[in-house]
Design a protein around this motif. Structure first.
Motif, PDB file in Angstrom:
ATOM      1  N   GLY A  50     -25.734  -7.086   9.233  1.00 26.49           N
ATOM      2  CA  GLY A  50     -26.177  -6.474  10.477  1.00 26.49           C
ATOM      3  C   GLY A  50     -25.059  -5.724  11.167  1.00 26.49           C
ATOM      4  N   ALA A  51     -25.331  -5.330  12.399  1.00 26.43           N
ATOM      5  CA  ALA A  51     -24.358  -4.606  13.215  1.00 26.43           C
ATOM      6  C   ALA A  51     -24.225  -5.292  14.563  1.00 26.43           C
ATOM      7  N   VAL A  52     -22.978  -5.485  14.994  1.00 25.06           N
ATOM      8  CA  VAL A  52     -22.679  -6.143  16.259  1.00 25.06           C
ATOM      9  C   VAL A  52     -21.715  -5.254  17.039  1.00 25.06           C
ATOM     10  N   GLU A  53     -22.047  -5.007  18.304  1.00 32.88           N
ATOM     11  CA  GLU A  53     -21.147  -4.277  19.188  1.00 32.88           C
ATOM     12  C   GLU A  53     -20.430  -5.296  20.064  1.00 32.88           C
ATOM     13  N   LEU A  54     -19.105  -5.185  20.121  1.00 29.09           N
ATOM     14  CA  LEU A  54     -18.316  -6.074  20.976  1.00 29.09           C
ATOM     15  C   LEU A  54     -17.783  -5.298  22.166  1.00 29.09           C
ATOM     16  N   GLY A  55     -17.765  -5.968  23.311  1.00 28.15           N
ATOM     17  CA  GLY A  55     -17.237  -5.369  24.523  1.00 28.15           C
ATOM     18  C   GLY A  55     -16.892  -6.453  25.518  1.00 28.15           C
ATOM     19  N   VAL A  56     -16.522  -6.034  26.718  1.00 34.41           N
ATOM     20  CA  VAL A  56     -16.186  -6.980  27.781  1.00 34.41           C
ATOM     21  C   VAL A  56     -16.771  -6.495  29.106  1.00 34.41           C
ATOM     22  N   ILE A  57     -16.980  -7.467  30.003  1.00 33.30           N
ATOM     23  CA  ILE A  57     -17.314  -7.176  31.392  1.00 33.30           C
ATOM     24  C   ILE A  57     -16.305  -7.893  32.266  1.00 33.30           C
ATOM     25  N   SER A  58     -16.142  -7.414  33.495  1.00 34.83           N
ATOM     26  CA  SER A  58     -15.122  -7.973  34.383  1.00 34.83           C
ATOM     27  C   SER A  58     -15.722  -8.855  35.479  1.00 34.83           C
ATOM     28  N   TYR A  59     -16.812  -9.534  35.163  1.00 33.11           N
ATOM     29  CA  TYR A  59     -17.436 -10.456  36.107  1.00 33.11           C
ATOM     30  C   TYR A  59     -18.106 -11.575  35.330  1.00 33.11           C
ATOM     31  N   GLU A  60     -18.285 -12.702  35.996  1.00 31.45           N
ATOM     32  CA  GLU A  60     -18.891 -13.882  35.379  1.00 31.45           C
ATOM     33  C   GLU A  60     -20.321 -13.538  34.959  1.00 31.45           C
ATOM     34  N   LEU A  81     -15.456  -2.338  22.913  1.00 35.64           N
ATOM     35  CA  LEU A  81     -14.289  -2.666  22.099  1.00 35.64           C
ATOM     36  C   LEU A  81     -14.452  -2.214  20.653  1.00 35.64           C
ATOM     37  N   ASN A  82     -15.504  -2.664  19.976  1.00 35.41           N
ATOM     38  CA  ASN A  82     -15.683  -2.382  18.549  1.00 35.41           C
ATOM     39  C   ASN A  82     -17.141  -2.418  18.136  1.00 35.41           C
ATOM     40  N   ASP A  83     -17.460  -1.670  17.091  1.00 36.90           N
ATOM     41  CA  ASP A  83     -18.702  -1.822  16.342  1.00 36.90           C
ATOM     42  C   ASP A  83     -18.334  -2.511  15.039  1.00 36.90           C
ATOM     43  N   VAL A  84     -19.021  -3.577  14.711  1.00 33.80           N
ATOM     44  CA  VAL A  84     -18.747  -4.313  13.482  1.00 33.80           C
ATOM     45  C   VAL A  84     -20.011  -4.313  12.633  1.00 33.80           C
ATOM     46  N   LYS A  85     -19.889  -3.846  11.413  1.00 32.65           N
ATOM     47  CA  LYS A  85     -21.013  -3.860  10.479  1.00 32.65           C
ATOM     48  C   LYS A  85     -20.645  -4.749   9.306  1.00 32.65           C
ATOM     49  N   ILE A  86     -21.535  -5.684   8.990  1.00 31.50           N
ATOM     50  CA  ILE A  86     -21.299  -6.574   7.854  1.00 31.50           C
ATOM     51  C   ILE A  86     -22.539  -6.558   6.968  1.00 31.50           C
ATOM     52  N   HIS A  87     -22.324  -6.807   5.690  1.00 32.06           N
ATOM     53  CA  HIS A  87     -23.439  -6.872   4.755  1.00 32.06           C
ATOM     54  C   HIS A  87     -23.194  -8.004   3.763  1.00 32.06           C
ATOM     55  N   LYS A  88     -23.990  -9.044   3.895  1.00 34.24           N
ATOM     56  CA  LYS A  88     -23.932 -10.205   2.995  1.00 34.24           C
ATOM     57  C   LYS A  88     -22.512 -10.728   2.833  1.00 34.24           C
ATOM     58  N   VAL A 129     -25.879  -7.928  19.273  1.00 29.40           N
ATOM     59  CA  VAL A 129     -26.373  -7.721  17.919  1.00 29.40           C
ATOM     60  C   VAL A 129     -27.395  -6.587  17.970  1.00 29.40           C
ATOM     61  N   LYS A 130     -27.098  -5.516  17.261  1.00 27.17           N
ATOM     62  CA  LYS A 130     -27.958  -4.329  17.266  1.00 27.17           C
ATOM     63  C   LYS A 130     -29.097  -4.446  16.254  1.00 27.17           C
ATOM     64  N   TYR A 131     -28.786  -4.962  15.068  1.00 30.72           N
ATOM     65  CA  TYR A 131     -29.824  -5.166  14.052  1.00 30.72           C
ATOM     66  C   TYR A 131     -29.305  -6.109  12.981  1.00 30.72           C
ATOM     67  N   GLY A 132     -30.234  -6.600  12.176  1.00 29.42           N
ATOM     68  CA  GLY A 132     -29.878  -7.464  11.061  1.00 29.42           C
ATOM     69  C   GLY A 132     -30.080  -8.930  11.362  1.00 29.42           C
ATOM     70  N   GLN A 133     -29.574  -9.738  10.470  1.00 24.78           N
ATOM     71  CA  GLN A 133     -29.625 -11.190  10.632  1.00 24.78           C
ATOM     72  C   GLN A 133     -28.192 -11.686  10.600  1.00 24.78           C
ATOM     73  N   VAL A 134     -27.692 -12.006  11.775  1.00 26.56           N
ATOM     74  CA  VAL A 134     -26.277 -12.346  11.939  1.00 26.56           C
ATOM     75  C   VAL A 134     -26.145 -13.693  12.625  1.00 26.56           C
ATOM     76  N   GLU A 135     -25.235 -14.494  12.109  1.00 28.55           N
ATOM     77  CA  GLU A 135     -24.870 -15.761  12.734  1.00 28.55           C
ATOM     78  C   GLU A 135     -23.435 -15.611  13.230  1.00 28.55           C
ATOM     79  N   MET A 136     -23.194 -15.967  14.494  1.00 29.26           N
ATOM     80  CA  MET A 136     -21.852 -15.880  15.082  1.00 29.26           C
ATOM     81  C   MET A 136     -21.372 -17.278  15.453  1.00 29.26           C
ATOM     82  N   LYS A 137     -20.155 -17.578  15.049  1.00 28.48           N
ATOM     83  CA  LYS A 137     -19.561 -18.864  15.419  1.00 28.48           C
ATOM     84  C   LYS A 137     -18.282 -18.605  16.190  1.00 28.48           C
ATOM     85  N   LEU A 138     -18.101 -19.357  17.279  1.00 28.97           N
ATOM     86  CA  LEU A 138     -16.837 -19.340  18.001  1.00 28.97           C
ATOM     87  C   LEU A 138     -15.930 -20.371  17.366  1.00 28.97           C
TER      88      LEU A 138
END
Length: 144
Positions: A50-60, A81-88, A129-138
């Motif tokens: 999928g594709a994930v866009e990362l960014g920040v905001i300056s408030y809670e 900050l970044n566009d991240v595209k991953i595939h399998k 997450v813009k599209y796809g099937q993505v799992e995110m772990k901190l």
């Protein structure tokens, strides 16, 4: 852990360290629970396709409780900050604020990126997450 505020298509595991996105519709926003700190980088492990866009905001993120948009780009004071595209595959990203609080550094896949920020503000990380099937772990640096 992730902040309790999230998009309609996101679900969490019990301890809010893993976010799952349902690839049915938009609304895949998640936020970190605490602001980015120079001594505590945010480590994100993305798995799937999928594709994930990362960014920040300056408030809670809680201030968005009644007005969460479907896209990060519609947020007030949003900084891309970044566009991240991953595939399998698995992709590990590190997001860190410099010691002077003037730049946010991101690194993944051998690339290193930087974004200037206002040193008088705190920043919460957003994953959209813009599209796809993505799992995110901190993760922390000991568990990657």
């Amino acid at each position: 852990m992730f902040h309790q505020l999230k998009g309609n298509n996101v679900s969490f595991d019990q301890n809010k360290k893993t976010a799952y996105w349902k690839p049915v519709e938009t609304g895949g926003l998640v936020f970190t629970n605490v602001y980015i700190h120079p001594e505590h980088p945010v480590i994100l492990k993305l798995e799937g396709s999928g594709a994930v866009e990362l960014g920040v905001i300056s408030y809670e993120p809680t201030v968005l409780k009644d007005s969460l948009p479907e896209s990060a780009s519609k947020l007030t004071d949003y900084i891309f900050l970044n566009d991240v595209k991953i595939h399998k595959r698995t992709c590990t990203m590190k997001v860190q604020l410099d010691v002077d609080n003037k730049e946010i550094f991101t690194s993944y896949g051998g690339g290193h990126y930087r974004q200037e920020v206002d040193c008088n503000k705190r920043y919460w990380l957003i994953a959209d997450v813009k599209y796809g099937q993505v799992e995110m772990k901190l993760c922390n640096e000991d568990t990657i």
